[in-house]
Design a protein around this motif. Structure first.
Motif, PDB file in Angstrom:
ATOM      1  N   GLY A 387       0.778  -1.232   0.000  1.00  0.00           N
ATOM      2  CA  GLY A 387       0.000   0.000   0.000  1.00  0.00           C
ATOM      3  C   GLY A 387       0.806   1.276   0.000  1.00  0.00           C
ATOM      4  O   GLY A 387       0.338   2.304  -0.453  1.00  0.00           O
ATOM      5  N   PRO A 389       5.209   2.788   0.493  1.00  0.00           N
ATOM      6  CA  PRO A 389       6.594   2.360   0.702  1.00  0.00           C
ATOM      7  C   PRO A 389       6.787   2.017   2.175  1.00  0.00           C
ATOM      8  O   PRO A 389       6.284   2.712   3.043  1.00  0.00           O
ATOM      9  N   ASP A 411       7.712  -7.068   0.429  1.00  0.00           N
ATOM     10  CA  ASP A 411       7.144  -5.738   0.195  1.00  0.00           C
ATOM     11  C   ASP A 411       6.573  -5.757  -1.218  1.00  0.00           C
ATOM     12  O   ASP A 411       7.319  -5.729  -2.190  1.00  0.00           O
ATOM     13  N   THR A 412       5.248  -5.826  -1.318  1.00  0.00           N
ATOM     14  CA  THR A 412       4.608  -6.024  -2.628  1.00  0.00           C
ATOM     15  C   THR A 412       4.136  -4.697  -3.197  1.00  0.00           C
ATOM     16  O   THR A 412       3.299  -4.025  -2.604  1.00  0.00           O
ATOM     17  N   GLN A 415      -1.126  -1.951  -7.592  1.00  0.00           N
ATOM     18  CA  GLN A 415      -2.146  -0.896  -7.545  1.00  0.00           C
ATOM     19  C   GLN A 415      -3.523  -1.478  -7.832  1.00  0.00           C
ATOM     20  O   GLN A 415      -3.621  -2.573  -8.385  1.00  0.00           O
ATOM     21  N   THR A 416      -4.538  -0.693  -7.544  1.00  0.00           N
ATOM     22  CA  THR A 416      -5.897  -1.057  -7.932  1.00  0.00           C
ATOM     23  C   THR A 416      -5.900  -1.412  -9.416  1.00  0.00           C
ATOM     24  O   THR A 416      -6.525  -2.380  -9.845  1.00  0.00           O
ATOM     25  N   ASP A 500       4.051   6.444 -10.125  1.00  0.00           N
ATOM     26  CA  ASP A 500       5.013   6.269  -9.043  1.00  0.00           C
ATOM     27  C   ASP A 500       6.433   6.554  -9.508  1.00  0.00           C
ATOM     28  O   ASP A 500       6.802   6.249 -10.641  1.00  0.00           O
ATOM     29  N   ARG A 515       4.284   8.195  -4.967  1.00  0.00           N
ATOM     30  CA  ARG A 515       3.687   8.892  -6.102  1.00  0.00           C
ATOM     31  C   ARG A 515       4.621   9.997  -6.574  1.00  0.00           C
ATOM     32  O   ARG A 515       5.286  10.645  -5.775  1.00  0.00           O
TER      33      ARG A 515
HETATM   34  C1  WTA Z   1       1.456   2.782  -3.440  1.00  0.00           C
HETATM   35  C2  WTA Z   1      -2.822  -0.782  -3.234  1.00  0.00           C
HETATM   36  C3  WTA Z   1       5.481   1.521  -2.312  1.00  0.00           C
HETATM   37  C4  WTA Z   1       1.909   3.280  -4.781  1.00  0.00           C
HETATM   38  C5  WTA Z   1      -2.399  -2.207  -3.566  1.00  0.00           C
HETATM   39  C6  WTA Z   1       0.787   2.852  -5.695  1.00  0.00           C
HETATM   40  C7  WTA Z   1       3.267   1.225  -2.792  1.00  0.00           C
HETATM   41  C8  WTA Z   1      -0.411   3.018  -4.819  1.00  0.00           C
HETATM   42  C9  WTA Z   1       3.369  -0.156  -2.520  1.00  0.00           C
HETATM   43  C10 WTA Z   1      -1.559   2.121  -5.195  1.00  0.00           C
HETATM   44  C11 WTA Z   1       4.636  -0.649  -2.096  1.00  0.00           C
HETATM   45  C12 WTA Z   1       1.347   0.292  -3.133  1.00  0.00           C
HETATM   46  N1  WTA Z   1       5.663   0.230  -2.019  1.00  0.00           N
HETATM   47  N2  WTA Z   1       4.315   2.042  -2.689  1.00  0.00           N
HETATM   48  N3  WTA Z   1       4.830  -1.924  -1.782  1.00  0.00           N
HETATM   49  N4  WTA Z   1       2.155  -0.707  -2.737  1.00  0.00           N
HETATM   50  N5  WTA Z   1       1.999   1.460  -3.146  1.00  0.00           N
HETATM   51  O1  WTA Z   1      -4.437   1.503  -5.734  1.00  0.00           O
HETATM   52  O2  WTA Z   1       2.025   4.682  -4.734  1.00  0.00           O
HETATM   53  O3  WTA Z   1      -4.687   1.578  -3.201  1.00  0.00           O
HETATM   54  O4  WTA Z   1       0.709   3.646  -6.868  1.00  0.00           O
HETATM   55  O5  WTA Z   1      -3.356  -0.195  -4.364  1.00  0.00           O
HETATM   56  O6  WTA Z   1       0.042   2.709  -3.498  1.00  0.00           O
HETATM   57  O7  WTA Z   1      -2.563   2.188  -4.237  1.00  0.00           O
HETATM   58  P1  WTA Z   1      -3.853   1.298  -4.376  1.00  0.00           P
END
Ligand code: WTA
Length: 653
Positions: A387, A389, A411-412, A415-416, A500, A515
């Protein structure tokens, strides 16, 4: 992104190799990477065998109409059958699909056979209400098992669902219902949160005053509170579903049948309806859930995220169920009735894999390591983060205090829009680095590029892009193909860009910086808010930090930090002042004097969305003293007053 980003990198030497026993039996090995590299489409054709098809696909990817992809186009299947019936048919009907834990302490173990039966009943009930394949159904529920039942019942009859997070307002619900033309809404009387029953149905009633096309509302009884029902429109779930036949023959739908629409915020105010379709999405979720968490038959998996977000969709519902896994589902907050609630659940169900957000981890850090230490967490073997960093301090704290200093952290990044993990360590292969998402998942191809779209070298930063299509990719923005093209496919020719920033370290491993709109430019130096936050949080006196770039006449942008101190710190005004100085120097030392925040505000809370993301835009507005934007998604609006007060007092100094 300029080379300045490079000089601002935090230095991180710690390395965590995979545990030997995990590596010896790992699902993903070095050969998996090699196979995916050698034959991209062949690899994904192979992954499709994880599913049961009505008609097996003969095609894998069609990218001729880019950026509109089709995957497994001539295959047919039923998503609910893949998540349910086939496991029962294989003799696993008695396996637990969900250990449900309600916030008040009620629990329910639901087997695959039971879940299949309820989904069949719900599918019949929806059909009786007139829902047909292709019709959209909105789901607005707390974290209760019926939320899963509702989603799969929709999937079973080919009706795309749109789950709206239960914490959203009536307005937000109405906007989504109207945008995708919903006719049936599934909701509940209420849900439990922080020890009390919060009503949900009144928000639906309010939303529907603006949505004349909704003709039925199915209402689940969760809290038993007084609930107004509109004659002819509202139906109790226990009547409609409870009395429906448990027999339902799943129909096979085309691979590209829409599965769901999930709204997410974009850079404009209007939320985007991200469309996912059936086969590719399921393949992507099943494969990555198996790969990144090294899933085995006897694992007890727990995604501690709300079903209203994509993490809940992919890794609470579709991935785990397609894989026939046993999961935990928890309704409430981590501090109800006490701050050890999660650890108690892990001990009770012998959870082996925990998947949560860094913001939760940092909260637990703030509460203190003595709380998890009271519980037996030895069942855990993989820890996941998602979600945002994850700063190295949180990563190491998680590994040490929750993972007993031996459990790998994955650390996955995804994104949506991506629907599935895209960049992640593989727990049996990757030597983990705290704070790095590492490499693309086998079968996914990403890069970091500069302003001109050219790949940057190791040691450099830039924009994160995905250079090949992937099965779980969004197919479009609901009703707005042009916005889909403009938002994701026009910044760089032919590749996917979702906003990102990232850097490749000296080994070519990827660090997601957040972002791009969170990247600041101070006196011509580019700096990531995340890196400064990370530096602040690495100080022993800081529990949490949020950094924003505020407009500054002299330097373009100036760094403004909001920090929460660990309990007992900064209690007196004097102390707070010293800490601010100490922290400015600490950042200067950790990163560079140019990264020193102009202001550091000591606050008690940070404004977060319900999904736990820090609302940087709002903090930026405060830092620049502008009017506040829409705060309806704030967890607690008093936070803002607090922060504002702090800002004012710090200016008077
Ligand atoms: C951020 C959530 C760094 C990123 C699954 C992305 C992350 C946005 C990471 C998507 C991570 C998600 N490391 N940043 N492991 N995982 N992000 O759509 O900025 O709610 O573009 O999806 O969360 O958020 P979303």
């Amino acid at each position: 992104m300029s080379d300045d980003a490079l000089s601002n990198l935090l230095h991180e030497d710690r390395r965590f190799p995979p545990p030997a026993d995990l590596a010896a039996n790992a699902n993903v090995t070095a050969e998996t990477y090699a196979a995916a590299d050698a034959d991209f489409e062949g690899f994904w054709a192979e992954q499709a065998k994880r599913l049961s098809w009505g008609t097996e696909p003969t095609k894998t990817l069609d990218w001729s109409n880019a950026p509109f992809a089709t995957w497994y186009e001539d295959g047919t299947l039923n998503a609910a059958y893949n998540c349910l019936d086939r496991h029962v048919e294989a003799g696993n009907g008695d396996k637990v699909a969900f250990h449900f834990v309600g916030e008040p302490g009620d629990t329910r173990d639901i087997t695959y056979a039971e879940l299949t039966k309820e989904v069949c009943q719900a599918a019949n009930a929806l059909t009786d209400l007139g829902v047909e394949a292709g019709d959209r159904v909105a789901i607005y529920l707390p974290m209760i098992p019926e939320a899963v039942v509702a989603m799969l019942a929709c999937a079973r009859i080919g009706a795309p669902h749109t789950v709206v997070f239960g914490g959203f307002s009536a307005d937000a619900l109405a906007t989504r219902i109207k945008d995708c033309g919903v006719e049936v809404v599934i909701t509940a009387d209420g849900g439990y949160r922080r020890g009390s029953a919060a009503a949900l149905k009144p928000a639906v009633d309010e939303a529907l005053t603006e949505c004349p096309d909704v003709n039925h509302v199915l209402v689940i009884k969760r809290t038993e509170q007084e609930t107004a029902m509109t004659e002819g429109r509202d139906v109790w779930w226990h009547d409609a579903v409870g009395n429906a036949s448990p027999e339902h023959t799943p129909q096979n739908f085309p691979a590209e049948q829409p599965l769901y629409i999930m709204y997410t915020s974009g850079s404009t105010g209007q939320p985007k309806g991200i469309l996912h379709t059936t086969a590719g999405y399921l393949v992507g979720c099943a494969y990555t859930h198996w790969a990144a968490f090294d899933l085995k038959d006897d694992d007890v998996f727990w995604t501690a995220a709300d079903i209203g977000w994509v993490t809940g969709h992919s890794y609470l519902v579709y991935g785990p169920l397609a894989n026939g896994a046993t999961s935990v589902m928890y309704e409430g907050t981590p501090d109800t009735p006490h701050k050890g609630r999660w650890w108690e659940i892990i001990e009770k169900y012998k959870v082996t894999i925990l998947y949560c957000a860094p913001t939760a981890i940092r909260t637990f850090m703030k509460w203190g390591a003595d709380i998890p230490a009271k519980f037996d967490l030895s069942s855990l073997r993989v820890l996941g983060s998602v979600g945002e960093p994850i700063n190295p301090e949180a990563y190491v704290w998680y590994r040490t205090n929750i993972g007993g200093d031996k459990v790998p952290v994955v650390d996955t990044w995804w994104q949506t829009e991506t629907g599935m993990h895209m960049i992640s360590p593989m727990p049996g292969v990757t030597e983990g680095k705290p704070g790095a998402a590492m490499k693309a998942v086998p079968g996914v191809v990403v890069d970091v590029v500069n302003d001109e779209g050219k790949p940057v070298g190791n040691g450099h930063g830039g924009y994160l892009v995905v250079t090949k299509p992937w099965p779980a990719m969004l197919r479009t923005i609901w009703g707005d193909d042009q916005r889909f093209k403009d938002t994701y496919w026009s910044r760089f020719e032919g590749v996917y860009f979702a906003g990102d920033g990232a850097k490749k370290d000296e080994d070519g491993d990827i660090w997601v910086l957040g972002r791009v709109d969170d990247v600041m430019n101070v006196s011509g130096h580019r700096m990531s808010t995340t890196e400064i936050e990370s530096a602040l949080v690495s100080h022993e006196r800081v529990a949490e930090a949020a950094v924003v770039g505020a407009t500054d006449e002299t330097t373009g942008q100036a760094i403004v930090a909001f920090v929460i101190l660990r309990a007992g710190e900064g209690e007196t005004a004097d102390d707070a002042e010293t800490i601010v100085q100490t922290l400015r120097n600490h950042v200067a030392k950790e990163i560079s004097p140019i990264a020193k925040p102009r202001q550091i505000m000591v606050v008690e809370e940070l404004p977060k969305t319900r999904s736990g993301k820090i609302m940087r835009r709002l903090l930026r507005d405060i830092a620049e003293n502008r009017e506040l934007g829409d705060v309806t998604t704030l967890q607690d609006s008093s936070v803002m007053n607090l922060i504002k007060d702090n800002l004012e007092s710090s200016k008077e100094d």
